[in-house]
Design a protein around this motif. Structure first.
Motif, PDB file in Angstrom:
ATOM      1  N   GLU B 461       4.403  12.356  -3.992  1.00 40.06           N
ATOM      2  CA  GLU B 461       3.445  11.906  -2.976  1.00 40.06           C
ATOM      3  C   GLU B 461       4.161  11.209  -1.827  1.00 40.06           C
ATOM      4  N   LEU B 462       5.182  10.423  -2.185  1.00 40.55           N
ATOM      5  CA  LEU B 462       5.944   9.729  -1.146  1.00 40.55           C
ATOM      6  C   LEU B 462       6.676  10.722  -0.250  1.00 40.55           C
ATOM      7  N   VAL B 465       4.202  12.073   2.103  1.00 47.20           N
ATOM      8  CA  VAL B 465       3.924  11.119   3.190  1.00 47.20           C
ATOM      9  C   VAL B 465       5.074  11.150   4.196  1.00 47.20           C
ATOM     10  N   LEU B 468       4.849  14.164   6.299  1.00 48.45           N
ATOM     11  CA  LEU B 468       3.752  14.006   7.249  1.00 48.45           C
ATOM     12  C   LEU B 468       4.181  13.127   8.430  1.00 48.45           C
ATOM     13  N   LEU B 469       4.933  12.080   8.123  1.00 45.06           N
ATOM     14  CA  LEU B 469       5.381  11.175   9.184  1.00 45.06           C
ATOM     15  C   LEU B 469       6.350  11.889  10.124  1.00 45.06           C
ATOM     16  N   LEU B 642       6.639   2.740   9.386  1.00 42.67           N
ATOM     17  CA  LEU B 642       6.135   3.427   8.181  1.00 42.67           C
ATOM     18  C   LEU B 642       7.234   4.244   7.510  1.00 42.67           C
ATOM     19  N   VAL B 646       8.387   3.935   3.746  1.00 41.35           N
ATOM     20  CA  VAL B 646       8.382   5.088   2.829  1.00 41.35           C
ATOM     21  C   VAL B 646       9.773   5.275   2.218  1.00 41.35           C
TER      22      VAL B 646
END
Lengths: 181, 702
Positions: B461-462, B465, B468-469, B642, B646
């Motif tokens: 999941e990380l 993320v 996505l970033l 972010l 992360v």
């Protein structure tokens, strides 16, 4: 002789129990670690959602200022008389959007979802929007219908909705374009 | 093989782990879905396009996009016309996106808000999810009870038993039984589990204080007859299939823990006999069989513990060879057979086990046990060979483990895993676990553990993320390009506007207007009638002046008739007098008209001035541009921050994951060393025995 096997079995059982015991002893730390990471992941997801929101709004502000913004949505309040296949949208005689639907998208529309088919900019004044809807009609026959709307665009955001509905009076689907206030 | 996972989760006393919250998420999504569908006969038409878009993504499983759109809608003002539904949907989406804590808080709040409406008799399914002006949320009783149940289950799966109990207590038993009998059975089961946990922990959350609207059959007064809450709930579960069996199994295990083996055996015997007499139907057949096998295995182990090898052998012999617990049963069978003196049977079982290719760490004892049984069969040479093979196996496996631990990194760990992919994403099961198989079966045990699965899933999941970033960072780059293009276009338009303004000679116009104003003011002050004359009056005046000039040149009698020139002069005088009178009469009107025009001109000029000033201000600076640029910079900073967070979280998750594997490998290493030492001792013992036997034979021959 069997005593040895018993001893071995007992030793193995003890080893397994020790292993389980160790696992249980280590469990609180592991659980705390997992919880910490899980909470961190959740917190990051929350932040990502907010970031997404800000970028989404920023993109719209940048590309579609409120004074010229024009959006066209599509909804389906049908399914019995028309299985949606494709849609083509014309604004002032020019094709601005076309879409082929997957089964999943059609299901999402039939369950109350609304698709934003087009987003663009329009000057103030009168404009004409035409939509062509294709799909499978009753008895699995290819079906095509169009609708047109002339509307006045003011200095506020304009939004139209293409509605595809079942009409039980003639067992036909009906396509209409309505303006959102 | 998902059913055994379900089974293990239900049939063991250990904590299931937070990852199983995903199960509740899936169920809750279905529940919400049902609520949405039930809300109207026809598909509910979105009364707000923003909500319609959310639903479009929600029904396609695009949780992140739908959550983003809900946030956007909230930022631009609430979604109108849908009451509490957007919040219900949001809660479901949060669960689906792996945010159980947020979802839990949201549902708790929503359900708390429904308290005020509990006594309203006219609430039905069609008004489900409405939010009244002042009365909070109105949920249909069936949906509300299901929501309380799922919320309680989320807490239960998280291990927060007091909260779970509190939420389960809010479920209306009759309503839940009527609306969903399967959920009702699960509710009874979970309450019984809580009661059992409470008994063992001396906790208070299972001391039943039933809600007033609870099924009367569950009245605590029934406990006065000596029936405990667990027994009472078990009795209610009697005809609910698997849930009742799970509860029976767990009760038996609780009896084992309490040291009452006899009672536990009796409970397991009853359970097995009951299950054997049933025919499982539906899609839970494999789960049913797994529970039956597990019950048999547990009972057989209890028999083994009491040296009732015959009973154990009979029970284990009846178990299928292709079940979830067949390998364990086979090993236990070997132990029981050996204890019975049926060594050949034991050897056959061990031979069968050693043929299994899938690595399981507990099965490492098989090579040693095989040698041992051969020794018991009085086949010392074969036994020596078997022990030698076992030693070689343990040595080689030990070397592999050391090498694996030394080179243990996330990359090497991932290389040992084979992920099932769905397009570009790693596929997950209904529990949110990654669908992964070990390429190296040495880690299959640790891979199967809940904490490892959870850590793996969180790491994944990380990474999602993080991806996505990176994508958003790229998007921000394109925004910067757009903004720069906008600035360039604006500058071009400014230059054009400036040129246009210059062409208009605006300053000259202003000067002329000012000069005109001064002239009018002067004429007003001087009461200059002539200044305010109309064009027609000016023409008449000019004609009169021309006539006067002509008359001035005439001599008396020059027109023939000596009276004619005089008459003309008289006529002119009359006309002049009339003209002067007209001017005096029209002066007020003319003056007012001139002043009106001046005012209008002033207003026009003012507007022109304002527009010019606005254009010049726009050309001088761009507030909108600056505001957008500021937002871009801030969002860029947010993304960087972010990304750093992360990265940190990934490092933490990675270290947990690798640490867990390392610990598991370390434990495996310790076990292997023990087996190795035992094998070598056996080798030495047998070699010595054979050597002595050889010496005795030689001595006898001599």
């Amino acid at each position: 002789m069997t005593d040895s096997l018993k001893t071995l079995a007992a030793a193995l059982l003890a080893a397994l129990m020790l292993l389980t015991g160790a696992a249980l002893a280590a469990e609180p730390d592991a659980a705390n670690d997992s919880r910490a990471v899980a909470e961190r992941v959740e917190d990051l997801k929350k932040k990502v959602i907010r970031l997404n929101r800000d970028l989404f709004i920023l993109e719209e502000d940048l590309l579609f200022p409120a004074s010229t913004q024009f959006a066209v949505f599509l909804s389906v309040d049908a399914g019995e008389f028309l299985k949606l296949d494709a849609v083509k949208l014309k604004v002032n005689g020019e094709i601005v959007a076309s879409h082929l639907y997957t089964e999943r998208q059609v299901t999402a529309l039939e369950r109350g979802g609304m698709q934003r088919l087009y987003m663009g900019n329009l000057k103030t004044g009168t404009h004409e929007v035409t939509v062509f809807v294709e799909g499978m009609g009753p008895d699995n026959r290819a079906y095509k219908q169009a609708a047109t709307l002339a509307f006045d665009k003011g200095t506020e955001t304009a939004a139209l909705e293409i509605r595809i509905q079942d009409r039980s009076s003639n067992y036909q689907p009906v396509v209409s374009i309505v303006e959102w206030e | 093989m998902t059913q055994p996972v379900v089974f293990l989760a239900r049939a063991t006393r250990t904590d299931i782990g937070a990852r199983l919250v995903a199960l509740a998420a899936v169920c809750l999504l279905f529940m919400l879905d049902a609520a949405l569908v039930n809300a109207d006969v026809a598909p509910a038409r979105a009364k707000d396009p923003a909500y319609g878009r959310v639903l479009y993504n929600y029904h396609q499983g695009e949780a992140l996009k739908a959550l983003t759109l809900l946030e956007v809608a909230r930022e631009r003002g609430r979604i109108r016309g849908h009451g509490a539904y957007p919040e219900l949907v949001e809660g479901g989406l949060m669960l689906s996106y792996g945010m159980p804590r947020e979802a839990r808080d949201l549902f708790t709040r929503l359900l708390e808000e429904t308290k005020a409406t509990d006594t309203q008799p006219d609430i039905n399914e069609s008004s489900a999810g409405e939010r009244g002006a002042d009365s909070g949320v109105t949920l249909a009783p069936g949906i509300r009870s299901q929501a309380w149940f799922y919320l309680g289950k989320v807490f239960y799966l998280e291990g927060d038993y007091p909260q779970a109990h509190e939420n389960f207590q809010k479920v209306d038993a009759l309503v839940l039984e009527e609306s969903n009998s399967e959920l009702y059975a699960e509710w009874l089961y979970l309450r019984a589990r809580l009661a059992m946990l409470s008994d063992s922990d001396n906790g208070s959350y299972a001391s039943s204080h039933e809600s007033p609207r609870e099924n009367p059959r569950e009245n605590p007064s029934m406990n006065a007859s000596g029936e405990t809450l667990v027994e009472h709930l078990r009795a209610q579960l009697k005809h609910s299939g698997l849930w009742a069996h799970y509860l029976s199994y767990n009760i038996a295990m609780a009896e084992v823990s309490a040291g009452d083996a006899e009672k536990a055996q009796q409970s397991l015997r009853e359970l097995i006999s009951g299950m054997e007499g049933e025919t499982p139907t539906g899609d839970r057949g494999s789960e049913y069989r797994a529970l039956l096998d597990k019950s048999r295995l547990s009972l057989a182990r209890l028999y083994l513990r009491e040296s009732r090898f015959d009973d154990a052998l009979r029970l284990l012999g009846a178990m299928p060879l292709d079940g979830v617990f067949s390998d364990t049963a086979l090993y236990d069978y070997a132990v029981a057979a050996a204890e019975q003196g049926q060594l050949q049977r034991a050897l056959d079982a061990l031979e069968a086990l050693s043929q299994r290719t899938l690595f399981l760490s507990w099965r490492e004892q098989v090579p040693y046990a095989r040698g041992y049984v051969l020794e018991q069969l009085n086949q010392p040479r074969k036994a020596l060979n078997a022990f030698a093979q076992a030693s070689e196996h343990y040595e080689s496996r030990g070397r592999e483990l050391i090498a694996a631990r030394q080179s243990l990194t996330e990359e090497s760990l991932m290389a040992r895993l084979s992920f099932l992919r769905n397009n570009d994403d790693i596929a997950t099961d209904a529990y949110g676990r990654l669908r992964v198989m070990p390429s190296d079966f040495g880690i299959s045990d640790v891979l199967a553990t809940e904490p490892f699965q959870q850590a793996l899933s969180e790491l994944n999941e990380l990474y999602q993320v993080q991806a996505l970033l990176i994508q958003r960072e790229g998007q921000l780059g394109t925004f910067e390009t757009m903004l720069e293009t906008r600035r360039v276009q604006r500058e071009r338009r400014s230059r054009e506007a400036r040129f246009e303004l210059e062409q208009q000679k605006a300053d000259e116009w202003v000067e002329q207007k000012n000069s005109f104003r001064v002239e009018i003011e002067a004429a007003l002050a001087a009461e200059d009638v002539g200044f305010f004359m109309t064009t027609k009056q000016k023409e008449l005046k000019a004609r009169l002046e021309r006539v006067a000039a002509t008359l001035a040149q005439l001599r008396d009698g020059s027109l023939g008739n000596d009276k004619s020139a005089e008459r003309q002069r008289d006529k002119y005088a009359r006309m002049k007098a009339y003209f002067d009178w007209t001017l005096a009469n029209d002066y007020g009107v003319n003056r007012w008209a001139a002043q009106k025009q001046l005012r209008e001109l002033n207003a026009e000029m003012q507007q022109f001035e304002n527009q010019r000033a606005a254009i010049e201000a726009l050309m001088a600076g761009d507030e909108k541009h600056n505001e957008l640029a500021g937002r871009l910079i801030r969002k860029g900073e947010d993304i960087q921050s972010l990304k750093a967070q992360v990265r940190e979280a990934i490092a933490q998750a990675r270290s947990i994951l690798v640490g867990r594997l390392d610990k598991a490998l370390e434990q495996q290493g310790r076990d292997l060393r023990r087996y190795l030492v035992a094998s070598r001792h056996a080798q030495a013992r047998l070699a010595d025995r054979l050597f002595r036997a050889g010496q005795s034979t030689e001595a006898a021959n001599e």
